[in-house]
Design a protein around this motif. Structure first.
Motif, PDB file in Angstrom:
ATOM      1  N   ASP A  16     -24.278  29.267  -7.332  1.00 38.08           N
ATOM      2  CA  ASP A  16     -25.384  28.547  -6.706  1.00 38.08           C
ATOM      3  C   ASP A  16     -24.854  27.388  -5.870  1.00 38.08           C
ATOM      4  O   ASP A  16     -25.384  27.070  -4.816  1.00 38.08           O
ATOM      5  CB  ASP A  16     -26.342  27.971  -7.754  1.00 38.08           C
ATOM      6  CG  ASP A  16     -27.104  29.042  -8.511  1.00 38.08           C
ATOM      7  OD1 ASP A  16     -26.811  30.233  -8.315  1.00 38.08           O
ATOM      8  OD2 ASP A  16     -27.980  28.684  -9.296  1.00 38.08           O
ATOM      9  N   ARG A  17     -23.810  26.759  -6.384  1.00 35.49           N
ATOM     10  CA  ARG A  17     -23.259  25.595  -5.675  1.00 35.49           C
ATOM     11  C   ARG A  17     -21.803  25.399  -6.070  1.00 35.49           C
ATOM     12  O   ARG A  17     -21.353  25.886  -7.090  1.00 35.49           O
ATOM     13  CB  ARG A  17     -24.061  24.335  -5.992  1.00 35.49           C
ATOM     14  CG  ARG A  17     -23.936  23.893  -7.422  1.00 35.49           C
ATOM     15  CD  ARG A  17     -24.902  22.741  -7.744  1.00 35.49           C
ATOM     16  NE  ARG A  17     -24.673  22.304  -9.099  1.00 35.49           N
ATOM     17  CZ  ARG A  17     -23.970  21.238  -9.432  1.00 35.49           C
ATOM     18  NH1 ARG A  17     -23.431  20.477  -8.518  1.00 35.49           N
ATOM     19  NH2 ARG A  17     -23.802  20.914 -10.689  1.00 35.49           N
ATOM     20  N   ILE A  18     -21.085  24.684  -5.240  1.00 37.22           N
ATOM     21  CA  ILE A  18     -19.701  24.302  -5.512  1.00 37.22           C
ATOM     22  C   ILE A  18     -19.641  22.779  -5.447  1.00 37.22           C
ATOM     23  O   ILE A  18     -20.069  22.174  -4.471  1.00 37.22           O
ATOM     24  CB  ILE A  18     -18.721  24.882  -4.465  1.00 37.22           C
ATOM     25  CG1 ILE A  18     -18.829  26.410  -4.393  1.00 37.22           C
ATOM     26  CG2 ILE A  18     -17.302  24.435  -4.747  1.00 37.22           C
ATOM     27  CD1 ILE A  18     -18.253  27.133  -5.575  1.00 37.22           C
ATOM     28  N   ALA A  19     -19.150  22.164  -6.502  1.00 33.84           N
ATOM     29  CA  ALA A  19     -18.991  20.709  -6.535  1.00 33.84           C
ATOM     30  C   ALA A  19     -17.589  20.389  -7.025  1.00 33.84           C
ATOM     31  O   ALA A  19     -17.159  20.916  -8.048  1.00 33.84           O
ATOM     32  CB  ALA A  19     -20.035  20.080  -7.453  1.00 33.84           C
ATOM     33  N   ASP A  20     -16.889  19.569  -6.304  1.00 34.50           N
ATOM     34  CA  ASP A  20     -15.514  19.204  -6.646  1.00 34.50           C
ATOM     35  C   ASP A  20     -14.632  20.436  -6.829  1.00 34.50           C
ATOM     36  O   ASP A  20     -13.783  20.494  -7.719  1.00 34.50           O
ATOM     37  CB  ASP A  20     -15.478  18.337  -7.913  1.00 34.50           C
ATOM     38  CG  ASP A  20     -16.239  17.033  -7.748  1.00 34.50           C
ATOM     39  OD1 ASP A  20     -16.184  16.461  -6.634  1.00 34.50           O
ATOM     40  OD2 ASP A  20     -16.882  16.595  -8.713  1.00 34.50           O
ATOM     41  N   GLY A  21     -14.880  21.474  -6.016  1.00 31.75           N
ATOM     42  CA  GLY A  21     -14.077  22.686  -6.069  1.00 31.75           C
ATOM     43  C   GLY A  21     -14.390  23.598  -7.236  1.00 31.75           C
ATOM     44  O   GLY A  21     -13.714  24.600  -7.441  1.00 31.75           O
ATOM     45  N   VAL A  22     -15.418  23.285  -8.022  1.00 34.22           N
ATOM     46  CA  VAL A  22     -15.773  24.093  -9.185  1.00 34.22           C
ATOM     47  C   VAL A  22     -17.144  24.709  -8.949  1.00 34.22           C
ATOM     48  O   VAL A  22     -18.079  24.028  -8.547  1.00 34.22           O
ATOM     49  CB  VAL A  22     -15.793  23.221 -10.467  1.00 34.22           C
ATOM     50  CG1 VAL A  22     -16.227  24.047 -11.672  1.00 34.22           C
ATOM     51  CG2 VAL A  22     -14.428  22.606 -10.699  1.00 34.22           C
ATOM     52  N   GLY A  23     -17.255  26.008  -9.228  1.00 34.91           N
ATOM     53  CA  GLY A  23     -18.528  26.689  -9.076  1.00 34.91           C
ATOM     54  C   GLY A  23     -19.436  26.425 -10.258  1.00 34.91           C
ATOM     55  O   GLY A  23     -18.979  26.228 -11.386  1.00 34.91           O
ATOM     56  N   ALA A  24     -20.731  26.406 -10.001  1.00 32.00           N
ATOM     57  CA  ALA A  24     -21.708  26.181 -11.066  1.00 32.00           C
ATOM     58  C   ALA A  24     -23.055  26.737 -10.621  1.00 32.00           C
ATOM     59  O   ALA A  24     -23.248  27.077  -9.459  1.00 32.00           O
ATOM     60  CB  ALA A  24     -21.837  24.684 -11.368  1.00 32.00           C
ATOM     61  N   ASP A  25     -23.977  26.811 -11.569  1.00 31.67           N
ATOM     62  CA  ASP A  25     -25.331  27.186 -11.203  1.00 31.67           C
ATOM     63  C   ASP A  25     -26.102  25.935 -10.812  1.00 31.67           C
ATOM     64  O   ASP A  25     -25.549  24.833 -10.773  1.00 31.67           O
ATOM     65  CB  ASP A  25     -26.015  27.961 -12.334  1.00 31.67           C
ATOM     66  CG  ASP A  25     -26.282  27.122 -13.581  1.00 31.67           C
ATOM     67  OD1 ASP A  25     -26.096  25.886 -13.544  1.00 31.67           O
ATOM     68  OD2 ASP A  25     -26.675  27.710 -14.596  1.00 31.67           O
ATOM     69  N   PHE A  26     -27.384  26.091 -10.532  1.00 31.13           N
ATOM     70  CA  PHE A  26     -28.188  24.973 -10.048  1.00 31.13           C
ATOM     71  C   PHE A  26     -28.230  23.811 -11.030  1.00 31.13           C
ATOM     72  O   PHE A  26     -28.422  22.668 -10.645  1.00 31.13           O
ATOM     73  CB  PHE A  26     -29.606  25.431  -9.717  1.00 31.13           C
ATOM     74  CG  PHE A  26     -30.401  25.840 -10.934  1.00 31.13           C
ATOM     75  CD1 PHE A  26     -31.225  24.934 -11.557  1.00 31.13           C
ATOM     76  CD2 PHE A  26     -30.284  27.114 -11.459  1.00 31.13           C
ATOM     77  CE1 PHE A  26     -31.947  25.289 -12.687  1.00 31.13           C
ATOM     78  CE2 PHE A  26     -31.003  27.482 -12.584  1.00 31.13           C
ATOM     79  CZ  PHE A  26     -31.827  26.571 -13.205  1.00 31.13           C
ATOM     80  N   ALA A  27     -28.023  24.096 -12.328  1.00 30.28           N
ATOM     81  CA  ALA A  27     -28.080  23.039 -13.341  1.00 30.28           C
ATOM     82  C   ALA A  27     -26.692  22.504 -13.689  1.00 30.28           C
ATOM     83  O   ALA A  27     -26.548  21.672 -14.571  1.00 30.28           O
ATOM     84  CB  ALA A  27     -28.758  23.570 -14.607  1.00 30.28           C
ATOM     85  N   GLY A  28     -25.657  22.974 -13.004  1.00 33.74           N
ATOM     86  CA  GLY A  28     -24.306  22.508 -13.269  1.00 33.74           C
ATOM     87  C   GLY A  28     -23.577  23.286 -14.342  1.00 33.74           C
ATOM     88  O   GLY A  28     -22.456  22.951 -14.704  1.00 33.74           O
ATOM     89  N   ASP A  29     -24.192  24.350 -14.871  1.00 30.24           N
ATOM     90  CA  ASP A  29     -23.547  25.168 -15.898  1.00 30.24           C
ATOM     91  C   ASP A  29     -22.624  26.195 -15.259  1.00 30.24           C
ATOM     92  O   ASP A  29     -22.798  26.577 -14.108  1.00 30.24           O
ATOM     93  CB  ASP A  29     -24.595  25.895 -16.745  1.00 30.24           C
ATOM     94  CG  ASP A  29     -25.456  24.937 -17.553  1.00 30.24           C
ATOM     95  OD1 ASP A  29     -24.933  23.869 -17.961  1.00 30.24           O
ATOM     96  OD2 ASP A  29     -26.637  25.239 -17.759  1.00 30.24           O
ATOM     97  N   ALA A  30     -21.670  26.680 -16.030  1.00 26.04           N
ATOM     98  CA  ALA A  30     -20.722  27.688 -15.545  1.00 26.04           C
ATOM     99  C   ALA A  30     -21.338  29.074 -15.709  1.00 26.04           C
ATOM    100  O   ALA A  30     -20.884  29.899 -16.494  1.00 26.04           O
ATOM    101  CB  ALA A  30     -19.407  27.585 -16.304  1.00 26.04           C
ATOM    102  N   THR A  31     -22.409  29.307 -14.986  1.00 22.09           N
ATOM    103  CA  THR A  31     -23.074  30.609 -15.009  1.00 22.09           C
ATOM    104  C   THR A  31     -23.482  31.005 -13.602  1.00 22.09           C
ATOM    105  O   THR A  31     -23.509  30.182 -12.690  1.00 22.09           O
ATOM    106  CB  THR A  31     -24.342  30.590 -15.903  1.00 22.09           C
ATOM    107  OG1 THR A  31     -25.304  29.715 -15.329  1.00 22.09           O
ATOM    108  CG2 THR A  31     -24.031  30.165 -17.324  1.00 22.09           C
ATOM    109  N   HIS A  32     -23.814  32.297 -13.465  1.00 21.98           N
ATOM    110  CA  HIS A  32     -24.374  32.832 -12.227  1.00 21.98           C
ATOM    111  C   HIS A  32     -25.826  33.161 -12.498  1.00 21.98           C
ATOM    112  O   HIS A  32     -26.136  33.867 -13.454  1.00 21.98           O
ATOM    113  CB  HIS A  32     -23.644  34.111 -11.803  1.00 21.98           C
ATOM    114  CG  HIS A  32     -22.178  33.919 -11.549  1.00 21.98           C
ATOM    115  ND1 HIS A  32     -21.716  33.346 -10.393  1.00 21.98           N
ATOM    116  CD2 HIS A  32     -21.096  34.220 -12.294  1.00 21.98           C
ATOM    117  CE1 HIS A  32     -20.389  33.314 -10.438  1.00 21.98           C
ATOM    118  NE2 HIS A  32     -19.995  33.834 -11.591  1.00 21.98           N
ATOM    119  N   GLY A  33     -26.726  32.665 -11.689  1.00 19.78           N
ATOM    120  CA  GLY A  33     -28.149  32.913 -11.890  1.00 19.78           C
ATOM    121  C   GLY A  33     -28.576  34.254 -11.324  1.00 19.78           C
ATOM    122  O   GLY A  33     -28.175  34.621 -10.215  1.00 19.78           O
ATOM    123  N   ILE A  34     -29.385  34.983 -12.083  1.00 20.60           N
ATOM    124  CA  ILE A  34     -29.919  36.267 -11.621  1.00 20.60           C
ATOM    125  C   ILE A  34     -30.801  36.040 -10.390  1.00 20.60           C
ATOM    126  O   ILE A  34     -30.603  36.661  -9.350  1.00 20.60           O
ATOM    127  CB  ILE A  34     -30.722  36.958 -12.748  1.00 20.60           C
ATOM    128  CG1 ILE A  34     -29.826  37.272 -13.955  1.00 20.60           C
ATOM    129  CG2 ILE A  34     -31.453  38.194 -12.232  1.00 20.60           C
ATOM    130  CD1 ILE A  34     -28.813  38.353 -13.760  1.00 20.60           C
TER     131      ILE A  34
END
Length: 188
Positions: A16-34
Motif C-alpha cells: 500500500d505504501r513505502i516508508a523509509d524504504g520499508v513496505g507496509a499496508d495502509f495501517a503500517g503493518d507488514a501485510t498486503h491488503g486484499i
C-alpha cells in the motif's frame, strides 16, 4: 522473487505504501491488503487503457493472479490482508479474521483481466466471489457501511456488464434499494 530456490508467496502483490524504504499496508503493518491490491490492479488496467503501456497491463494481471491464489475453497478470502514476505513461516498466508466485503473489490480487476486476456480463469474467479456474496454476505448488509456497499454494487455491475445474469440483477436491486433508503449517520 524468492531468495535462491525459495518460493515467493507474494509475487505480484503491491505494498500500500513505502516508508523509509520499508513496505507496509495502509495501517503500517507488514501485510498486503486484499482490497488495496484489487484497487491497484484496477488502476493499472485503467492506466493501460489510457496510455497503452504493456507493463501496466502485466502488473495488473500479476496482482489478479496473486488474488486468485489467496482465494479460499468457497471462492472468497479468509481475511482482509496477507502476511508479508519476511522469511517467517506465515509468509503469504491470509490473516484469519472475520471476512469483510473487502474481497468484493477483486471482481472489477478480474473483469478487466478477462477483457484484456479473454482467459476464463479471471471471469470464473469473479463469479466465485459474486456467488459467495450472493449466497452469504448480501444477507448481512445491515451492518455494512455505505461505501463498502457502493463498492460491491460497482463490482457486481461490472460483472453483469460482462456476463449478464438474473442473480446479479436481483442482488443489485436489493442492495441498491437498501443503499437509497439508508440513513447516513455523521460518523458513517
Amino acid at each position: 522473487m524468492g531468495k535462491g530456490e525459495l518460493p515467493e508467496p507474494n509475487k505480484g502483490a503491491f505494498w500500500d505504501r513505502i516508508a523509509d524504504g520499508v513496505g507496509a499496508d495502509f495501517a503500517g503493518d507488514a501485510t498486503h491488503g486484499i482490497a488495496s491490491n484489487a484497487r491497484i490492479a484496477q488502476g493499472l488496467f485503467g492506466l493501460h487503457e489510457a496510455l497503452g503501456a504493456p507493463l501496466l497491463r502485466q502488473s495488473g494481471l500479476n496482482i489478479c493472479q496473486w488474488l486468485i491464489l489467496k482465494m479460499n475453497d468457497a471462492g472468497y478470502f479468509d481475511g482482509e490482508s496477507v502476511h508479508a514476505t519476511r522469511e517467517l513461516p506465515d509468509d503469504g498466508r491470509v490473516i484469519k479474521k472475520a471476512c469483510s466485503l473487502a474481497g468484493a473489490e477483486a471482481i472489477r480487476p478480474f473483469v478487466s483481466a478477462f477483457r484484456a486476456t479473454k482467459s476464463e480463469v479471471f471471469i470464473k474467479a469473479a463469479w466465485k466471489i459474486a456467488n459467495y456474496l450472493l449466497a452469504t454476505r448480501l444477507r448481512e448488509f445491515e451492518n455494512a457501511n455505505p461505501a463498502a456497499i457502493a463498492s460491491v454494487t460497482l463490482a457486481l455491475a461490472a460483472l453483469d456488464s460482462e456476463a449478464p445474469n438474473p442473480k446479479i440483477r436481483a442482488g443489485l436491486q436489493s442492495w441498491g434499494s437498501w443503499l437509497r433508503a439508508m440513513p447516513l449517520l455523521p460518523n458513517s
